[in-house]
Write a protein that holds these residues in place. Structure first.
Motif, mmCIF file in Angstrom:
data_model
loop_
_atom_site.group_PDB
_atom_site.id
_atom_site.type_symbol
_atom_site.label_atom_id
_atom_site.label_comp_id
_atom_site.label_asym_id
_atom_site.label_seq_id
_atom_site.Cartn_x
_atom_site.Cartn_y
_atom_site.Cartn_z
ATOM 1 N N ARG A 78 38.966 -38.458 -20.560
ATOM 2 C CA ARG A 78 39.516 -37.956 -21.435
ATOM 3 C C ARG A 78 39.535 -38.937 -22.475
ATOM 4 O O ARG A 78 38.840 -37.875 -23.762
ATOM 5 N N LEU A 79 38.527 -39.509 -22.589
ATOM 6 C CA LEU A 79 37.331 -40.396 -24.009
ATOM 7 C C LEU A 79 35.950 -38.726 -23.965
ATOM 8 O O LEU A 79 36.444 -39.112 -25.099
ATOM 9 N N MET A 80 35.659 -38.705 -22.933
ATOM 10 C CA MET A 80 34.842 -38.149 -22.960
ATOM 11 C C MET A 80 35.188 -37.235 -23.941
ATOM 12 O O MET A 80 34.403 -36.272 -24.347
ATOM 13 N N GLU A 81 36.059 -35.983 -23.610
ATOM 14 C CA GLU A 81 37.301 -34.839 -24.262
ATOM 15 C C GLU A 81 37.553 -35.065 -25.797
ATOM 16 O O GLU A 81 36.807 -33.944 -26.130
ATOM 17 N N ILE A 82 37.777 -36.333 -25.829
ATOM 18 C CA ILE A 82 37.740 -36.689 -27.478
ATOM 19 C C ILE A 82 36.810 -37.005 -28.087
ATOM 20 O O ILE A 82 36.065 -36.257 -29.463
#
Length: 186
Positions: free
Chosen positions: A54-58
Motif C-alpha cells: 500500500r505504501l508503494m502505491e501511495i
C-alpha cells in the motif's frame, strides 16, 4: 480470495459453519463444489506485506502530482514488529512530504526526515551513488526514487521506481502451515 471469486463471478458462499466447524467458504465451478481457504491464514506476516504494498502505491499516486522536476530518494524504515497502524502513519508522512514539496518555492537540495514511534521517513536529493548504496545496503522497508532523465523544452523528464524488502524463511512458512493443519485436524 472472496474478492477474486466475486470478481470472476464464481458462485460462492462465505464463512459457513458445517456442524461445529467454521470454514472460509464453498464455491461452485463447472457444477462441482469446492472448499476454499484464504491464503492469509497460511502466510506469516502477510499484514506487513500488505502495508508495504500500500505504501508503494501511495508513493506512485503522490509522485504523479508533483509540480517540480527534481529527483529524489525517499525511504521508509519501520520499527519492528510492523503493525496495522503503521500504514496510516506512513501514508500521512508521505502525503505531508509531497504537500510540502509542492508548496515550496525553493528546493535546491532535499533533506527531509521525520521520526516517531512507528519509524523513520526520509527524503534526500537524487544522486546515482546514493540510490545504489540504498539498494545494496537494503536498509529500508520501502524505497522510492525519481531520477531526472533530461529536458525537452520546459519539461523535465523523471523516471522512478519503488521497491520493498519482504522475506519469510521457508521453515517459518512450513511451521505456520503445519500448526494450521493441526488446528484444522482437531
Amino acid at each position: 480470495m472472496f474478492y477474486l471469486l466475486d470478481k470472476a463471478k464464481i458462485y460462492n458462499k462465505k464463512k459457513l459453519t458445517i456442524g461445529t466447524q467454521e470454514i472460509e467458504g464453498l464455491c461452485t465451478i463447472n457444477n462441482k463444489t469446492f472448499l476454499f481457504e484464504c491464503r492469509k491464514v497460511f502466510m506469516p506476516r502477510i499484514e506487513e506485506l500488505d502495508i508495504k504494498k500500500r505504501l508503494m502505491e501511495i508513493f506512485y499516486l503522490k509522485s504523479r502530482k508533483i509540480n517540480k522536476g527534481i529527483g529524489m530518494i525517499c525511504g521508509i524504515k519501520m520499527n519492528k514488529p510492523i503493525i496495522s497502524k503503521y500504514r496510516h502513519s506512513f501514508e500521512e508522512k508521505i502525503s505531508t512530504y509531497f504537500d510540502e514539496f509542492n508548496k515550496s518555492n525553493s528546493f535546491d537540495r532535499i533533506n527531509y526526515s521525520i521520526e516517531d514511534e512507528t519509524g523513520i521517513f526520509s527524503a534526500c536529493s537524487y544522486d546515482e551513488a546514493s540510490l545504489i548504496e540504498a539498494k545494496e545496503l537494503k536498509n529500508y522497508d520501502v524505497l522510492f526514487y525519481l531520477s531526472p532523465q533530461g529536458n525537452k523544452g520546459d519539461m523535465v523528464y523523471l523516471t522512478g521506481g519503488t521497491q520493498s524488502i519482504f522475506q519469510v524463511s521457508q521453515t517459518t512458512i512450513y511451521k505456520k502451515l503445519e500448526s494450521i493443519l493441526k488446528e484444522k485436524k482437531k
